[in-house]
Design a protein around this motif. Structure first.
Motif, PDB file in Angstrom:
ATOM      1  N   LEU A 128       0.869  -1.181   0.000  1.00  0.00           N
ATOM      2  CA  LEU A 128       0.000   0.000   0.000  1.00  0.00           C
ATOM      3  C   LEU A 128       0.908   1.234   0.000  1.00  0.00           C
ATOM      4  O   LEU A 128       1.723   1.422   0.902  1.00  0.00           O
ATOM      5  CB  LEU A 128      -0.899  -0.011   1.234  1.00  0.00           C
ATOM      6  N   PRO A 141       1.939   5.380  -0.055  1.00  0.00           N
ATOM      7  CA  PRO A 141       1.482   6.497   0.789  1.00  0.00           C
ATOM      8  C   PRO A 141       0.252   7.208   0.232  1.00  0.00           C
ATOM      9  O   PRO A 141      -0.529   7.772   0.990  1.00  0.00           O
ATOM     10  CB  PRO A 141       2.694   7.437   0.805  1.00  0.00           C
ATOM     11  N   ASN A 142       0.070   7.184  -1.091  1.00  0.00           N
ATOM     12  CA  ASN A 142      -1.110   7.838  -1.670  1.00  0.00           C
ATOM     13  C   ASN A 142      -2.334   6.923  -1.663  1.00  0.00           C
ATOM     14  O   ASN A 142      -3.339   7.219  -2.310  1.00  0.00           O
ATOM     15  CB  ASN A 142      -0.807   8.334  -3.086  1.00  0.00           C
ATOM     16  N   GLY A 143      -2.232   5.783  -0.964  1.00  0.00           N
ATOM     17  CA  GLY A 143      -3.387   4.895  -0.812  1.00  0.00           C
ATOM     18  C   GLY A 143      -3.608   3.954  -1.986  1.00  0.00           C
ATOM     19  O   GLY A 143      -4.620   3.267  -2.058  1.00  0.00           O
ATOM     20  N   VAL A 144      -2.639   3.919  -2.902  1.00  0.00           N
ATOM     21  CA  VAL A 144      -2.789   3.127  -4.121  1.00  0.00           C
ATOM     22  C   VAL A 144      -1.956   1.850  -4.021  1.00  0.00           C
ATOM     23  O   VAL A 144      -0.913   1.830  -3.372  1.00  0.00           O
ATOM     24  CB  VAL A 144      -2.317   3.966  -5.338  1.00  0.00           C
ATOM     25  N   VAL A 145      -2.445   0.796  -4.650  1.00  0.00           N
ATOM     26  CA  VAL A 145      -1.650  -0.415  -4.842  1.00  0.00           C
ATOM     27  C   VAL A 145      -1.542  -0.635  -6.351  1.00  0.00           C
ATOM     28  O   VAL A 145      -2.550  -0.607  -7.051  1.00  0.00           O
ATOM     29  CB  VAL A 145      -2.308  -1.644  -4.180  1.00  0.00           C
TER      30      VAL A 145
END
Ligand SMILES: [Zn+2]
Length: 252
Positions: A22, A24-28
Motif C-alpha cells: 500500500l 502512501p497515496n493509498g494506491v496499490v
C-alpha cells in the motif's frame, strides 16, 4: 525473414503477491499493470523497427510459465524478453532500489542480449545499476533461444513505485528496451514518425502581397521615417512581413 521477438509480461493481473505494498497515496499497483503496458508499447516499437513479435501471454489471466515458453519455442522465436518490476523484503516498503537484468548461466547469446538491454535500460532515468546476473528462472531455463528477464525497478521502494506507476517511465522503458533489441540484432532503431502539422494553405497571391507592400506599406514606412516616427516605421515593416508570410514568402 524478420527476427521474431517473444514478449512476456511476467505474470497475470491478479497473480498473488505481484503488486506494490500500500503506497502512501493509498494506491496499490499490480506488477502486471507495468509489465503489460511496457510490453504493449515495446510491441509497437519492434514492429516499426522491422521485427515480428509474439505476445506469449495475451490475456489478464496468469498464463502458466510453461505455456509461455512453449509458445516461444514452438514459434522458434529469436529472442525471449520478459518484462518485470522487482520486489524485495517481506511485503513492506524499503530502501532497496535499482535495475537488474537476468540471463541463464552458460548462454553466451543470452548474456550478450542481457548486457545490451541492461545498458539501454539504464540510459534514461537514473536508477541504481544492480548489474547483469544469471538465474535459474523458468523463462530463462526452458527457452531454446537467448532469453532475458529485465527488472525495471522496485515496487517495494516508494520512489521507484511512483516511477513504475507513471506512463512516462513506462514509455521510456519500452523505447530503451526496443533500442536494446535493435542493437543486439545490429539493426537501426526506427524513430516514431512525428505527425507533421499540415502546412496551412497559402491564401494570398505573392504578387498581390508585393503590390500592397510596394504601393502602400513602403511609402507609409518612408513617410514615418521622414517624420522621425520610429514606431510607425517599425509597424510598417512588421505589416510588410506579415503580408510576405501570408503569401508564403520569406520575411525581410
Ligand atoms: Zn515479476
Amino acid at each position: 525473414m524478420a527476427k521474431l521477438i517473444a514478449l512476456c509480461d511476467g505474470h497475470g493481473m491478479e497473480t498473488a503477491g505481484k503488486r506494490t505494498p500500500l503506497l502512501p497515496n493509498g494506491v496499490v499497483m499490480r506488477e502486471n499493470e507495468f509489465n503489460r503496458r511496457v510490453v504493449a508499447l515495446l510491441d509497437v516499437h519492434l514492429k516499426r523497427c522491422g521485427f515480428r513479435t509474439l505476445l506469449v501471454a495475451q490475456t489478464d489471466v496468469d498464463t502458466p510459465l510453461r505455456a509461455r515458453t512453449d509458445a516461444a519455442n514452438a514459434a522458434k522465436a529469436d529472442l525471449y524478453l520478459s518484462v518485470h518490476a522487482n520486489a524485495f523484503g517481506a511485503g513492506g516498503l524499503n530502501s532497496v532500489r535499482g535495475i537488474e537484468t537476468f540471463h541463464r548461466l552458460g548462454s553466451v547469446e543470452g548474456a550478450k542480449a542481457a548486457v545490451t538491454l541492461h545498458r539501454s535500460l539504464l540510459g534514461g532515468t537514473k536508477l541504481p545499476n544492480r548489474g547483469v546476473k544469471t538465474a535459474d528462472f523458468h523463462v530463462l531455463r526452458e527457452t531454446r533461444m537467448p532469453a532475458v528477464l529485465v527488472e525495471c525497478g522496485f515496487m517495494t521502494n516508494v520512489e521507484e513505485a511512483a516511477l513504475l506507476r507513471s506512463e512516462a517511465y513506462r514509455v521510456e522503458c519500452a523505447e530503451e528496451l526496443a533500442r536494446g533489441v535493435c542493437e543486439y540484432f545490429g539493426l537501426p532503431f526506427v524513430r516514431e514518425a512525428k505527425t507533421n502539422p499540415v502546412e496551412p494553405a497559402v491564401k494570398m497571391d505573392p504578387k498581390d502581397a508585393n503590390h500592397i507592400i510596394d504601393s502602400f506599406v513602403r511609402p507609409s514606412r518612408a513617410d514615418a521615417l521622414k517624420k522621425g516616427d520610429q514606431a510607425g516605421a517599425a509597424e510598417a515593416h512588421r505589416l510588410a512581413n506579415e503580408l510576405r508570410k501570408a503569401s508564403g514568402q520569406p520575411t525581410q
